[in-house]
Design an enzyme around this catalytic site. Structure first.
Site, mmCIF file in Angstrom:
data_model
loop_
_atom_site.group_PDB
_atom_site.id
_atom_site.type_symbol
_atom_site.label_atom_id
_atom_site.label_comp_id
_atom_site.label_asym_id
_atom_site.label_seq_id
_atom_site.Cartn_x
_atom_site.Cartn_y
_atom_site.Cartn_z
ATOM 1 N N HIS A 102 -8.178 0.833 -5.112
ATOM 2 C CA HIS A 102 -9.267 0.732 -4.137
ATOM 3 C C HIS A 102 -9.944 2.095 -4.062
ATOM 4 O O HIS A 102 -9.384 3.049 -3.523
ATOM 5 C CB HIS A 102 -8.695 0.307 -2.776
ATOM 6 C CG HIS A 102 -9.679 0.345 -1.657
ATOM 7 N ND1 HIS A 102 -9.285 0.301 -0.332
ATOM 8 C CD2 HIS A 102 -11.039 0.445 -1.627
ATOM 9 C CE1 HIS A 102 -10.341 0.364 0.436
ATOM 10 N NE2 HIS A 102 -11.416 0.458 -0.324
ATOM 11 N N SER A 110 0.832 -1.201 0.000
ATOM 12 C CA SER A 110 0.000 0.000 0.000
ATOM 13 C C SER A 110 0.869 1.255 0.000
ATOM 14 O O SER A 110 1.582 1.533 0.972
ATOM 15 C CB SER A 110 -0.912 0.018 1.229
ATOM 16 O OG SER A 110 -1.609 1.249 1.301
ATOM 17 N N MET A 115 -8.927 8.210 -2.047
ATOM 18 C CA MET A 115 -9.838 8.761 -1.038
ATOM 19 C C MET A 115 -10.259 10.165 -1.440
ATOM 20 O O MET A 115 -9.451 10.949 -1.953
ATOM 21 C CB MET A 115 -9.152 8.796 0.332
ATOM 22 C CG MET A 115 -8.554 7.474 0.764
ATOM 23 S SD MET A 115 -7.773 7.592 2.389
ATOM 24 C CE MET A 115 -6.925 6.028 2.467
ATOM 25 N N MET A 149 -12.215 4.591 -2.551
ATOM 26 C CA MET A 149 -12.948 5.028 -1.363
ATOM 27 C C MET A 149 -13.524 6.403 -1.671
ATOM 28 O O MET A 149 -13.135 7.423 -1.091
ATOM 29 C CB MET A 149 -12.010 5.065 -0.151
ATOM 30 C CG MET A 149 -11.676 3.697 0.385
ATOM 31 S SD MET A 149 -10.441 3.727 1.722
ATOM 32 C CE MET A 149 -8.925 3.619 0.749
ATOM 33 N N HIS A 153 -0.832 -1.513 -4.236
ATOM 34 C CA HIS A 153 -2.173 -1.137 -3.786
ATOM 35 C C HIS A 153 -2.284 0.380 -3.750
ATOM 36 O O HIS A 153 -1.483 1.065 -3.115
ATOM 37 C CB HIS A 153 -2.446 -1.734 -2.403
ATOM 38 C CG HIS A 153 -3.861 -1.612 -1.955
ATOM 39 N ND1 HIS A 153 -4.861 -2.428 -2.443
ATOM 40 C CD2 HIS A 153 -4.452 -0.775 -1.067
ATOM 41 C CE1 HIS A 153 -6.010 -2.097 -1.864
ATOM 42 N NE2 HIS A 153 -5.788 -1.103 -1.033
ATOM 43 N N PHE A 197 -7.351 5.580 6.967
ATOM 44 C CA PHE A 197 -6.007 5.862 7.467
ATOM 45 C C PHE A 197 -5.217 4.565 7.611
ATOM 46 O O PHE A 197 -5.789 3.517 7.918
ATOM 47 C CB PHE A 197 -6.057 6.574 8.825
ATOM 48 C CG PHE A 197 -6.719 7.921 8.781
ATOM 49 C CD1 PHE A 197 -5.983 9.054 8.447
ATOM 50 C CD2 PHE A 197 -8.068 8.052 9.041
ATOM 51 C CE1 PHE A 197 -6.586 10.296 8.388
ATOM 52 C CE2 PHE A 197 -8.684 9.296 8.988
ATOM 53 C CZ PHE A 197 -7.936 10.418 8.662
ATOM 54 N N GLY A 198 -3.909 4.658 7.411
ATOM 55 C CA GLY A 198 -3.036 3.520 7.627
ATOM 56 C C GLY A 198 -2.617 3.405 9.077
ATOM 57 O O GLY A 198 -2.894 4.274 9.903
ATOM 58 N N GLY A 199 -1.949 2.303 9.404
ATOM 59 C CA GLY A 199 -1.377 2.137 10.732
ATOM 60 C C GLY A 199 -2.337 1.685 11.809
ATOM 61 O O GLY A 199 -1.998 1.723 12.992
ATOM 62 N N GLY A 209 1.023 -2.182 4.539
ATOM 63 C CA GLY A 209 1.450 -0.790 4.479
ATOM 64 C C GLY A 209 2.670 -0.551 5.331
ATOM 65 O O GLY A 209 3.805 -0.749 4.894
ATOM 66 N N SER A 210 2.436 -0.153 6.579
ATOM 67 C CA SER A 210 3.549 0.149 7.482
ATOM 68 C C SER A 210 4.388 -1.086 7.788
ATOM 69 O O SER A 210 5.582 -0.971 8.087
ATOM 70 C CB SER A 210 3.027 0.765 8.788
ATOM 71 O OG SER A 210 2.064 -0.071 9.400
ATOM 72 N N MET A 233 -12.161 -5.151 4.430
ATOM 73 C CA MET A 233 -11.466 -4.179 5.276
ATOM 74 C C MET A 233 -11.382 -4.738 6.690
ATOM 75 O O MET A 233 -12.406 -5.003 7.326
ATOM 76 C CB MET A 233 -12.208 -2.839 5.274
ATOM 77 C CG MET A 233 -12.211 -2.110 3.942
ATOM 78 S SD MET A 233 -10.555 -1.787 3.288
ATOM 79 C CE MET A 233 -9.843 -0.795 4.620
ATOM 80 N N ASP A 286 -7.233 -5.922 4.058
ATOM 81 C CA ASP A 286 -6.543 -4.637 4.121
ATOM 82 C C ASP A 286 -6.754 -4.011 5.489
ATOM 83 O O ASP A 286 -7.882 -3.701 5.865
ATOM 84 C CB ASP A 286 -7.089 -3.710 3.031
ATOM 85 C CG ASP A 286 -6.375 -2.370 2.974
ATOM 86 O OD1 ASP A 286 -5.437 -2.141 3.763
ATOM 87 O OD2 ASP A 286 -6.758 -1.539 2.124
ATOM 88 N N GLY A 287 -5.648 -3.846 6.232
ATOM 89 C CA GLY A 287 -5.715 -3.152 7.508
ATOM 90 C C GLY A 287 -5.125 -3.958 8.642
ATOM 91 O O GLY A 287 -5.621 -5.043 8.971
ATOM 92 N N GLY A 288 -4.047 -3.466 9.200
ATOM 93 C CA GLY A 288 -3.445 -4.128 10.346
ATOM 94 C C GLY A 288 -2.767 -5.441 10.019
ATOM 95 O O GLY A 288 -2.546 -6.273 10.910
ATOM 96 N N ASP A 334 -4.667 3.412 -2.880
ATOM 97 C CA ASP A 334 -5.856 3.874 -2.166
ATOM 98 C C ASP A 334 -6.296 5.238 -2.678
ATOM 99 O O ASP A 334 -5.529 6.204 -2.647
ATOM 100 C CB ASP A 334 -5.578 3.966 -0.668
ATOM 101 C CG ASP A 334 -5.523 2.606 -0.006
ATOM 102 O OD1 ASP A 334 -6.462 1.819 -0.206
ATOM 103 O OD2 ASP A 334 -4.552 2.322 0.713
#
Length: 228
Positions: A69, A10, A39, A71, A35, A147-149, A201-202, A141, A179-181, A37
């Site tokens: 993606h 991401s 927004m 959003m 990826h 938001f990331g992280g 991502g992170s 999701m 996607d996420g965490g 994003d």
């Protein structure tokens, strides 16, 4: 041989001042998908990348698979056309932002792009059973979008498992993306629930040693379940 699992880096977590170089480093390290994003500061409280960013990256890395993606609200054919024309290989959107999901999925496929639907943490998966013939993948999701992280929401893993079961009952095999965490500690849980594309991502771009970060993620796929 088709890979069993894929990692999507991401760019929301990349260094935006050296985005092109970061994407190149990710691909060199072994990331399968980029990826992207999008927004609009309306559907989610953040504002990110337009088609021009994607076009520039696609021109620099024409062999890369770009996963867009959306959003945004509303999702329109004009928006889809813009990202498809800029180089998207995959486009997904949220059903809450589209009046006619069946039509939009068909339109994405007509452009020669893989079509996906995105389910927020509170969005039930039952609608998928009426759209299997139009879906190449489902993006679950595992955090609230924007938001990331963030930390993975555990209940989302049950949703992944439910979708995998529903697909098997319908005799279809869409990819399931999460996607996420997603990090070295949670990626194995996602895989065991039934996911096979992991947006990182992170856990990837946030590390100084990107090849080592990807190796840790790959190791996490096969790590044993920890006892509670």
């Amino acid at each position: 041989m088709e890979k069993r699992y894929s990692f999507a880096g991401s760019i929301l977590s990349a260094d935006l001042l050296r985005l092109g170089d970061d994407v190149g480093e990710a691909l060199k390290a072994g990331i399968d998908i980029i990826h992207f994003d999008v927004m609009d500061y309306h559907f989610v409280p953040n504002l990110t990348f337009g088609p021009m960013f994607l076009k520039a990256l696609h021109q620099r890395y024409p062999e890369a698979v770009f996963d867009v993606h959306l959003m945004v609200s509303p999702v329109t054919e004009e928006i889809v056309d813009a990202y498809a024309g800029a180089g998207a290989g995959m486009i997904s959107f949220h059903p809450e932002a589209c009046v006619h999901c069946d039509r939009m999925l068909s339109h994405i496929r007509e452009l020669g792009v893989q079509a996906g639907l995105v389910l927020n943490p509170g969005t039930p998966p039952q609608m998928l059973r009426y759209l299997w013939d139009k879906l190449d993948f489902v993006l679950v999701m595992t955090v609230n979008p924007g938001f990331g992280g963030q930390k993975l929401i555990p209940a989302a893993l049950q949703k992944v498992a439910d979708i995998r079961r529903m697909a098997a009952e319908a005799n279809v095999r869409p990819a399931i993306e999460v996607d996420g965490g997603v990090d070295a500690q949670t990626v194995g849980q996602c895989a065991r629930a039934g996911a096979n594309i992991f947006v990182v991502g992170s856990a990837f771009f946030g590390k100084a040693d990107r090849p080592a970060a990807l190796s840790a993620l790959l190791a996490g796929l096969v790590s044993p379940v920890k006892e509670a």
